[in-house]
Motif scaffolding. Structure first.
Motif, PDB file in Angstrom:
ATOM      1  N   ARG A  74       4.034  -6.956   2.861  1.00  0.00           N
ATOM      2  CA  ARG A  74       4.502  -7.997   3.770  1.00  0.00           C
ATOM      3  C   ARG A  74       3.301  -8.779   4.300  1.00  0.00           C
ATOM      4  NH1 ARG A  74       9.807  -7.274   5.238  1.00  0.00           N
ATOM      5  NH2 ARG A  74      10.723  -5.246   4.722  1.00  0.00           N
ATOM      6  N   PRO A  75       3.485 -10.014   4.706  1.00  0.00           N
ATOM      7  CA  PRO A  75       2.383 -10.787   5.285  1.00  0.00           C
ATOM      8  C   PRO A  75       1.795 -10.068   6.497  1.00  0.00           C
ATOM      9  CG  PRO A  75       4.279 -12.196   4.829  1.00  0.00           C
ATOM     10  CD  PRO A  75       4.739 -10.797   4.635  1.00  0.00           C
ATOM     11  N   LEU A  76       0.490 -10.183   6.674  1.00  0.00           N
ATOM     12  CA  LEU A  76      -0.178  -9.514   7.782  1.00  0.00           C
ATOM     13  C   LEU A  76      -0.124 -10.369   9.040  1.00  0.00           C
ATOM     14  CD1 LEU A  76      -3.357  -8.071   6.042  1.00  0.00           C
ATOM     15  CD2 LEU A  76      -1.037  -7.177   6.113  1.00  0.00           C
ATOM     16  N   PRO A  77      -0.047  -9.740  10.202  1.00  0.00           N
ATOM     17  CA  PRO A  77      -0.093 -10.502  11.455  1.00  0.00           C
ATOM     18  C   PRO A  77      -1.459 -11.147  11.630  1.00  0.00           C
ATOM     19  CG  PRO A  77      -0.150  -8.136  11.883  1.00  0.00           C
ATOM     20  CD  PRO A  77       0.130  -8.295  10.436  1.00  0.00           C
ATOM     21  N   GLU A  78      -1.473 -12.360  12.120  1.00  0.00           N
ATOM     22  CA  GLU A  78      -2.726 -13.106  12.265  1.00  0.00           C
ATOM     23  C   GLU A  78      -3.633 -12.472  13.301  1.00  0.00           C
ATOM     24  OE1 GLU A  78      -3.130 -17.415  12.629  1.00  0.00           O
ATOM     25  OE2 GLU A  78      -1.184 -17.530  11.618  1.00  0.00           O
ATOM     26  N   GLY A  79      -4.942 -12.453  12.991  1.00  0.00           N
ATOM     27  CA  GLY A  79      -5.931 -12.011  13.961  1.00  0.00           C
ATOM     28  C   GLY A  79      -6.003 -10.519  14.171  1.00  0.00           C
ATOM     29  N   ARG A  80      -5.207  -9.714  13.451  1.00  0.00           N
ATOM     30  CA  ARG A  80      -5.223  -8.260  13.629  1.00  0.00           C
ATOM     31  C   ARG A  80      -6.388  -7.679  12.832  1.00  0.00           C
ATOM     32  NH1 ARG A  80      -0.958  -4.446  13.923  1.00  0.00           N
ATOM     33  NH2 ARG A  80       0.325  -6.086  14.824  1.00  0.00           N
ATOM     34  N   PRO A  81      -7.306  -6.927  13.461  1.00  0.00           N
ATOM     35  CA  PRO A  81      -8.408  -6.315  12.703  1.00  0.00           C
ATOM     36  C   PRO A  81      -7.875  -5.356  11.639  1.00  0.00           C
ATOM     37  CG  PRO A  81      -8.851  -6.242  15.060  1.00  0.00           C
ATOM     38  CD  PRO A  81      -7.424  -6.683  14.907  1.00  0.00           C
ATOM     39  N   CYS A  82      -8.589  -5.275  10.536  1.00  0.00           N
ATOM     40  CA  CYS A  82      -8.227  -4.344   9.473  1.00  0.00           C
ATOM     41  C   CYS A  82      -9.495  -3.771   8.860  1.00  0.00           C
ATOM     42  CB  CYS A  82      -7.370  -5.024   8.417  1.00  0.00           C
ATOM     43  SG  CYS A  82      -8.089  -6.510   7.701  1.00  0.00           S
ATOM     44  N   ARG A  83      -9.349  -2.622   8.214  1.00  0.00           N
ATOM     45  CA  ARG A  83     -10.495  -1.959   7.589  1.00  0.00           C
ATOM     46  C   ARG A  83      -9.997  -1.001   6.528  1.00  0.00           C
ATOM     47  NH1 ARG A  83     -11.558   3.046  11.667  1.00  0.00           N
ATOM     48  NH2 ARG A  83     -10.601   4.530  10.245  1.00  0.00           N
ATOM     49  N   LEU A  84     -10.922  -0.562   5.675  1.00  0.00           N
ATOM     50  CA  LEU A  84     -10.598   0.465   4.683  1.00  0.00           C
ATOM     51  C   LEU A  84     -10.312   1.791   5.378  1.00  0.00           C
ATOM     52  CD1 LEU A  84     -13.155   0.079   1.746  1.00  0.00           C
ATOM     53  CD2 LEU A  84     -10.684  -0.246   1.635  1.00  0.00           C
ATOM     54  N   SER A  85      -9.349   2.523   4.867  1.00  0.00           N
ATOM     55  CA  SER A  85      -9.129   3.888   5.332  1.00  0.00           C
ATOM     56  C   SER A  85     -10.349   4.739   4.991  1.00  0.00           C
ATOM     57  CB  SER A  85      -7.889   4.478   4.664  1.00  0.00           C
ATOM     58  OG  SER A  85      -7.824   5.875   4.861  1.00  0.00           O
ATOM     59  N   ARG A  86     -10.700   5.668   5.873  1.00  0.00           N
ATOM     60  CA  ARG A  86     -11.852   6.536   5.584  1.00  0.00           C
ATOM     61  C   ARG A  86     -11.553   7.516   4.456  1.00  0.00           C
ATOM     62  NH1 ARG A  86     -12.112  11.764   8.023  1.00  0.00           N
ATOM     63  NH2 ARG A  86     -10.342  12.238   9.393  1.00  0.00           N
ATOM     64  N   PHE A  87     -10.297   7.600   4.051  1.00  0.00           N
ATOM     65  CA  PHE A  87      -9.933   8.492   2.945  1.00  0.00           C
ATOM     66  C   PHE A  87      -9.865   7.763   1.599  1.00  0.00           C
ATOM     67  CE2 PHE A  87      -8.163  10.489   6.746  1.00  0.00           C
ATOM     68  CZ  PHE A  87      -8.676  11.769   6.629  1.00  0.00           C
ATOM     69  N   ALA A  88     -10.066   6.454   1.588  1.00  0.00           N
ATOM     70  CA  ALA A  88     -10.005   5.690   0.339  1.00  0.00           C
ATOM     71  C   ALA A  88     -11.273   5.908  -0.475  1.00  0.00           C
ATOM     72  CB  ALA A  88      -9.811   4.205   0.638  1.00  0.00           C
ATOM     73  N   VAL A  89     -11.110   6.086  -1.775  1.00  0.00           N
ATOM     74  CA  VAL A  89     -12.214   6.359  -2.693  1.00  0.00           C
ATOM     75  C   VAL A  89     -12.126   5.393  -3.864  1.00  0.00           C
ATOM     76  CG1 VAL A  89     -13.246   8.054  -4.251  1.00  0.00           C
ATOM     77  CG2 VAL A  89     -12.280   8.797  -2.068  1.00  0.00           C
ATOM     78  N   VAL A  90     -13.236   4.789  -4.224  1.00  0.00           N
ATOM     79  CA  VAL A  90     -13.311   3.900  -5.392  1.00  0.00           C
ATOM     80  C   VAL A  90     -14.137   4.602  -6.463  1.00  0.00           C
ATOM     81  CG1 VAL A  90     -14.044   1.656  -6.273  1.00  0.00           C
ATOM     82  CG2 VAL A  90     -13.106   1.839  -3.957  1.00  0.00           C
ATOM     83  N   ARG A  91     -13.640   4.643  -7.675  1.00  0.00           N
ATOM     84  CA  ARG A  91     -14.363   5.305  -8.761  1.00  0.00           C
ATOM     85  C   ARG A  91     -14.118   4.595 -10.082  1.00  0.00           C
ATOM     86  NH1 ARG A  91     -11.367   8.693 -12.019  1.00  0.00           N
ATOM     87  NH2 ARG A  91      -9.236   9.188 -11.354  1.00  0.00           N
ATOM     88  N   HIS A  92     -14.923   4.966 -11.055  1.00  0.00           N
ATOM     89  CA  HIS A  92     -14.810   4.393 -12.397  1.00  0.00           C
ATOM     90  C   HIS A  92     -13.549   4.902 -13.089  1.00  0.00           C
ATOM     91  CE1 HIS A  92     -15.808   3.275 -16.514  1.00  0.00           C
ATOM     92  NE2 HIS A  92     -15.595   4.526 -16.863  1.00  0.00           N
ATOM     93  N   ALA A  93     -12.886   4.050 -13.812  1.00  0.00           N
ATOM     94  CA  ALA A  93     -11.750   4.416 -14.651  1.00  0.00           C
ATOM     95  C   ALA A  93     -11.933   3.750 -16.008  1.00  0.00           C
ATOM     96  CB  ALA A  93     -10.439   4.001 -14.004  1.00  0.00           C
ATOM     97  N   GLU A  94     -11.018   4.021 -16.932  1.00  0.00           N
ATOM     98  CA  GLU A  94     -11.175   3.531 -18.299  1.00  0.00           C
ATOM     99  C   GLU A  94     -11.227   2.003 -18.357  1.00  0.00           C
ATOM    100  OE1 GLU A  94      -8.168   5.133 -20.758  1.00  0.00           O
ATOM    101  OE2 GLU A  94      -8.845   7.204 -20.580  1.00  0.00           O
ATOM    102  N   ASP A  95     -10.423   1.341 -17.526  1.00  0.00           N
ATOM    103  CA  ASP A  95     -10.313  -0.115 -17.612  1.00  0.00           C
ATOM    104  C   ASP A  95     -10.975  -0.839 -16.451  1.00  0.00           C
ATOM    105  OD1 ASP A  95      -8.811   0.121 -19.964  1.00  0.00           O
ATOM    106  OD2 ASP A  95      -6.976   0.442 -18.821  1.00  0.00           O
ATOM    107  N   GLY A  96     -11.822  -0.174 -15.698  1.00  0.00           N
ATOM    108  CA  GLY A  96     -12.471  -0.813 -14.561  1.00  0.00           C
ATOM    109  C   GLY A  96     -12.610   0.141 -13.404  1.00  0.00           C
ATOM    110  N   LEU A  97     -12.444  -0.378 -12.203  1.00  0.00           N
ATOM    111  CA  LEU A  97     -12.538   0.438 -11.000  1.00  0.00           C
ATOM    112  C   LEU A  97     -11.138   0.781 -10.498  1.00  0.00           C
ATOM    113  CD1 LEU A  97     -15.449  -1.309  -9.060  1.00  0.00           C
ATOM    114  CD2 LEU A  97     -15.537   0.753 -10.466  1.00  0.00           C
TER     115      LEU A  97
END
Length: 538
Positions: free
Chosen positions: A128-151
């Motif tokens: 859904r569209p985000l409310p204007e002006g609301r701060p946002c950030r990555l979850s501390r549990f989110a992990v980015v890693r290599h996969a076969e077709d990219g990240l």
């Protein structure tokens, strides 16, 4: 070509089915549709022509469903006041019941930006569209890693994964890394048009990878950081990101990776031998106890389990060849070798030992660091469980001293430990067989081996305790290992029981950070060790 080159941006939402979902159509215009998914079969009795056509395209996909119905929403969930035809409303409702097999992708012109893949039958996705002006950030549990077709971005809290298909998507993530959150602005990522940024953020928040700050309940000072739910959730506060990810990936329900005895590497690497090859040609034979005599003379199992286990001390008592040989023979020797069933790749033998191992992998090894007054002589040794002998290791004295000092500190001993058993794991012995549970199976085996060592040591009248911490780097240097293939995963202390000559050790001993209170402490402190807070687990 960069996405920013598409002006005005031609933002498109594309729909498809998971690669492992197969669709069978019954004949006739009103025939049923059968979806064969990784979570079982799903039959749609009267799908309607629009849904049938959408599924035909999606099994080939990714496709825009505007090719099926012209007023199908551009992206996300339509606003409540958006006028929709009856056919589009019906198709949206039908697809909402198939969310666990539907992959949704954001694309700008011909350039796919990111996609959201469901990982469980409980996956629900409603951007859904985000409310204007609301701060946002990555979850501390989110992990980015290599996969076969990219990240790939994953989180143990999410029933989805996000495939990052363009560099601009990773640039977007870099702007979300602040722990305080970022009040979002349309031009926050110059490489992405504002409409694309907004759509991507709606996707990421819908998966839980990105958090929106909680709306303030009362006026707050602008100097105060925004509040995010996971930062004060009592269920999440005790978890580290690493521990929660390992836990979620070692159980079914929140991922779609290979799992169990899959032998995923059988066609790429040879199996690890059932017993580690000898590390030294010079073997020191160990004492072998008479098992028939032990069956007659040993204390009952309940007596060994319930008895007060003495902790190792640093007195003048000796650890003899008979004691060490009996301990290792009764706790860790190979009793037999056997070939597993026909479904196991050739060369992957199994063994039987006194302690249990998940899947009979037995990936653990034992290394001994003998101190003063310990047979055969101070130094480092590897235990060969097949031949029941010790193999001398020419270790660096400095590394051995570091191992000894670490164990002394962890156990709060007044001097060097009499005998330190370092438990290592040959990782590929477990990962060759298991997918998803290889490492956690090793840790469970460590607990089983430590319990067996503890019971046998108690039966022999020896002091023992498991250590809560250990230095894996010092161990690989001491024993000449490659930590990527074999590394320490547990530590265990053995010592002779206290005698009249040496006297009891101190009343309180710290194992890791937990106080251990001795049985003889009651006489001097008035504390009963069976009920004292932080008392020794029995």
């Amino acid at each position: 070509m960069s996405i920013s080159d598409f002006a005005p941006p031609r933002l498109t939402e594309l729909w498809s089915l998971r690669d492992d979902t197969h669709v069978d159509f019954d004949s006739g215009p009103r025939g049923s549709v059968l979806l064969d998914t990784r979570w079982g079969e799903l039959r749609i009795p009267e799908p309607g022509e629009d849904l049938r056509e959408a599924l035909r395209r999606m099994r080939i996909g990714p496709v825009s469903l505007r090719n099926v119905l012209p007023d199908f929403p551009d992206i996300g969930v339509p606003a409540d006041d958006t006028p929709l035809s009856a056919g589009t409303a019906a198709l949206l409702h039908a697809l909402s019941r198939l969310q666990h097999v539907v992959v949704r992708m954001l694309a700008v012109g011909p350039a796919p930006l990111l996609s959201v893949v469901p990982l469980s039958e409980h996956a629900r996705f409603a951007p859904r569209p985000l409310p204007e002006g609301r701060p946002c950030r990555l979850s501390r549990f989110a992990v980015v890693r290599h996969a076969e077709d990219g990240l790939r971005m994953e989180s143990p809290l999410s029933h989805h994964r996000v495939e990052l298909l363009r560099p601009e998507a990773t640039l977007l993530l870099s702007r979300l890394g602040s722990t305080r959150g970022t009040p979002w602005q349309a031009d926050a990522v110059p490489a992405l048009p504002a409409a694309v940024t907004d759509a991507a953020l709606s996707y990421l928040t819908a998966t839980g990878m990105v958090l929106l700050a909680e709306p303030p309940q009362a006026p707050r000072s602008p100097d105060l950081p925004p509040l995010f739910s996971e930062d004060h959730d009592p269920a999440l506060l005790p978890w580290s990101a690493d521990d929660l990810l390992v836990h979620s990936r070692s159980r079914l329900g929140r991922h779609d990776g290979d799992f169990g005895a899959a032998y995923s590497h059988a066609d790429r690497v040879p199996p690890e031998p059932v017993v580690k090859p000898p590390v030294n040609e010079v073997n020191i034979p160990l004492f072998r106890p008479d098992l028939d005599e032990l069956r007659r003379s040993d204390p009952p199992f309940t007596a060994a389990l319930e008895s007060d286990r003495p902790l190792p001390h640093c007195g003048s008592g000796e650890l003899t060849a008979r004691q060490i040989g009996s301990l290792l023979y009764r706790a860790a020797r190979v009793r037999s070798l056997h070939s597993p069933d026909r479904h196991v790749p050739d060369g992957y033998l199994h063994s039987d030992r006194p302690y249990p191992s998940i899947g009979d992998t037995y990936a653990l090894e034992l290394y001994l660091l003998a101190g003063e007054h310990t047979w055969p002589a101070p130094g480092a040794y590897h235990y060969n469980p097949l031949t029941h002998c010790l193999e001398k290791i020419d270790a660096a004295p400095q590394a051995l001293a570091e191992l000894s000092a670490n164990a002394r500190t962890a156990a709060n001993l007044p001097g060097p430990p009499p005998l330190l058993l370092t438990i290592t794991a040959r990782f590929s012995r477990s990962s060759y067989k298991f997918s998803g549970v290889a490492y956690t199976s090793i840790l469970k085996d460590v607990g089983a081996l430590q319990q067996t060592l503890s019971l046998v040591a108690t039966t022999l009248g020896l002091g023992s305790c498991a250590l809560a911490v250990g230095d894996a780097d010092a161990a690989v240097r001491a024993f000449g290992l490659d930590w990527r293939t074999e590394s320490s995963v547990g530590d265990f202390l053995i010592g002779p029981p206290a005698t009249a000559a040496t006297g009891p050790a101190r009343d309180v001993m710290v194992i890791g950070s937990l106080p251990r209170v001795r049985a003889d402490a009651k006489a001097t402190t008035g504390v009963d060790h069976h009920s004292a807070p932080g008392g020794r687990n029995r």
